[in-house]
Enzyme design. Structure first.
Site, PDB file in Angstrom:
ATOM      1  N   SER A   1      68.165  -5.875 -13.813  1.00 28.06           N
ATOM      2  CA  SER A   1      66.602  -5.342 -13.539  1.00 28.06           C
ATOM      3  C   SER A   1      65.439  -6.122 -14.201  1.00 28.06           C
ATOM      4  O   SER A   1      65.434  -7.324 -14.126  1.00 28.06           O
ATOM      5  CB  SER A   1      66.306  -3.838 -13.637  1.00 28.06           C
ATOM      6  OG  SER A   1      65.197  -3.212 -13.340  1.00 28.06           O
TER       7      SER A   1
ATOM      8  N   HIS B   1      71.155   0.626  -7.805  1.00 27.54           N
ATOM      9  CA  HIS B   1      70.327  -0.262  -8.969  1.00 27.54           C
ATOM     10  C   HIS B   1      71.032   0.119 -10.414  1.00 27.54           C
ATOM     11  O   HIS B   1      71.159  -0.551 -11.075  1.00 27.54           O
ATOM     12  CB  HIS B   1      68.809   0.280  -8.720  1.00 27.54           C
ATOM     13  CG  HIS B   1      67.892  -0.594  -9.643  1.00 27.54           C
ATOM     14  ND1 HIS B   1      67.596  -1.937  -9.499  1.00 27.54           N
ATOM     15  CD2 HIS B   1      67.468  -0.455 -11.035  1.00 27.54           C
ATOM     16  CE1 HIS B   1      66.910  -2.724 -10.176  1.00 27.54           C
ATOM     17  NE2 HIS B   1      66.775  -1.836 -11.409  1.00 27.54           N
TER      18      HIS B   1
END
Ligand SMILES: *[C@@H]1O[C@H](CO)[C@@H](O)[C@H](O)[C@H]1NC(C)=O
Ligand SMILES: *[C@@H]1O[C@H](CO)[C@@H](O)[C@H](O)[C@H]1NC(C)=O
Ligand SMILES: *[C@@H]1O[C@H](CO)[C@@H](O)[C@H](O)[C@H]1NC(C)=O
Length: 407
Positions: A174, A379
């Site tokens: 990320s 994610h």
């Protein structure tokens, strides 16, 4: 439909921020909070590493602008260092809390030399040579720009110095990747020091994120003014009231899972209850969130709102003074010449496929672009997934091997 989402989002935001406000004013949370929300964070990185058979050593790295960062090291047989850079609100712990099935322990078991830094402001890197994070607001005046521009060079140089290796392999999650694009574009000489950067859930553009993320992006000016007006600088650090309430509610009982996972967490990452099962999710709340500056969150919102991957927007006067331009300069991605492997997933609502494609088409040296075949992969599964060994590692290890010769 949209209106009700805006209302819910605003109420949630104000609730979180109101509770931060108690600490932002320098007051201690009242006695009730201390008693009620006294759940501590889980055993730290060193304790976890020992538990899984890899005693960790610890390094202090001081950046050019005075931040003191903690970096952990799992020494390996290999001469090839691998650095694992965590994402926003996160810490080095994220790479190890899955234990035997985590990336850090799997790399260490295979003999890799693993380095796990913590970016400025989180649980382990809340220190500065002069500034006191509890008193000096200036400590919190950083975003992922400074993480890429100051933290990464200091961390990379330290790893290369300690190991004597000419280059290292980087794996980011990320925001950990965002910082590497900033490094490569603002300090291009560092491209030579990274033999390959493996980007898990690459974040750059946020054009295609669904609600509630797109709702936050639409509300960027409001969010920014709330942070400013309420003087909120640190968000969800371990001792903030909001983080304490979250840990208290979400780590204390598996019954909290429907609310904590389904209402608070999955909307921001993508739904994948099979990979983030209740027992593990409960443990994760003792480690995440680990704290960040409000400016870091605002910078992401600005990127989404302005639809440009550019430096922090201080408003036209501030920009003029700092950048000699009323708008912040965009990052020149064509300068990011390090080899980059992009790993994307269809159920990742922060790092959506169309946004990863936008990024891919601007980076000059993409060596691999992989969309995870598991349709629910989200994610968080890149660091916490129950079966990363099956769904993720088969894509990571061949890339590391290809760029490091035979181990
Ligand atoms: C981690 O926890 C152990 C045991 O509580 C403690 O001795 C050590 O100082 C801690 N290390 C860090 C980096 O917080
Ligand atoms: C939280 O407070 C405790 C007790 O005062 C302190 O030891 C710890 O370092 C603080 N942690 C953070 C991240 O502020
Ligand atoms: C600021 O920008 C103007 C117009 O683009 C340019 O003429 C000037 O040289 C710049 N000043 C500095 C200090 O870079």
């Amino acid at each position: 439909m949209f209106q009700s989402k805006v209302i819910i989002t605003t109420v949630a935001l104000v609730f979180i921020l109101k509770s931060e406000f108690i600490l932002a004013n320098g007051q201690h949370p009242n006695l009730l909070h201390q008693e009620l929300f006294s759940i501590e964070v889980g055993p730290n990185f060193t304790s976890l590493a020992s538990k899984y058979g890899h005693p960790a050593s610890q390094y202090e790295v001081i950046t050019e602008d005075g931040y003191i960062l903690t970096m952990f090291h799992l020494p390996g047989r290999s001469r090839f260092p691998v650095i694992l850079m965590h994402g926003i609100l996160d810490s080095s712990d994220t790479w190890i809390i899955r234990g035997e099935n985590s990336l850090a322990i799997t790399l260490a078991n295979q003999g890799y030399d693993v380095w796990l830094p913590n970016s400025r402001g989180n649980r382990y890197s809340r220190r500065h040579v002069q500034l006191d994070p509890d008193k000096d607001v200036d400590f919190w005046k950083y975003s992922f720009h400074e993480i890429g521009y100051y933290d990464l060079p200091a961390l990379i140089d330290r790893v290369l110095k300690e190991t004597g290796a000419p280059t290292l392999t980087a794996i980011g999650h990320s925001q950990g990747n965002t910082a590497f694009y900033i490094l490569g574009s603002t300090k291009p000489e560092y491209n030579e020091k990274v033999n390959v950067m493996i980007a898990l859930a690459p974040i750059c553009y946020l054009h295609h994120s669904p609600p509630p993320i797109s709702t936050f992006i639409k509300l960027t000016p409001l969010v920014e003014s709330i942070f400013t007006e309420l003087n909120i600088n640190e968000v969800l650090g371990d001792n903030t009231t909001a983080a304490r309430i979250y840990r208290f509610v979400c780590s204390s009982s598996v019954i909290s899972y429907p609310f904590c996972a389904y209402v608070l967490f999955f909307p921001l990452t993508g739904y994948d209850p099979t990979e983030l099962e209740p027992n593990f999710f409960r443990i994760s709340t003792k480690y995440f969130p680990a704290g960040i500056s409000s400016r870091c969150l605002v910078h992401f919102l600005q990127v989404g709102h302005r639809r440009v991957f550019a430096q922090f927007d201080y408003g036209s006067e501030g920009n003029k003074a700092l950048y000699n331009s009323t708008v912040p300069p965009p990052y020149d991605l064509s300068k990011v010449s390090m080899p980059i492997a992009l790993l994307a997933a269809r159920n990742d609502v922060l790092s959506t496929i169309p946004d990863v494609i936008l990024l891919r088409d601007q980076l000059p040296n993409v060596v691999s672009y992989i969309v995870n075949p598991r349709s629910q992969f989200n994610h968080a599964d890149y660091v916490w997934g129950r079966r990363m060994r099956l769904y993720l590692f088969p894509y990571i290890f061949p890339i590391i091997q290809r760029y490091n010769g035979v181990n």
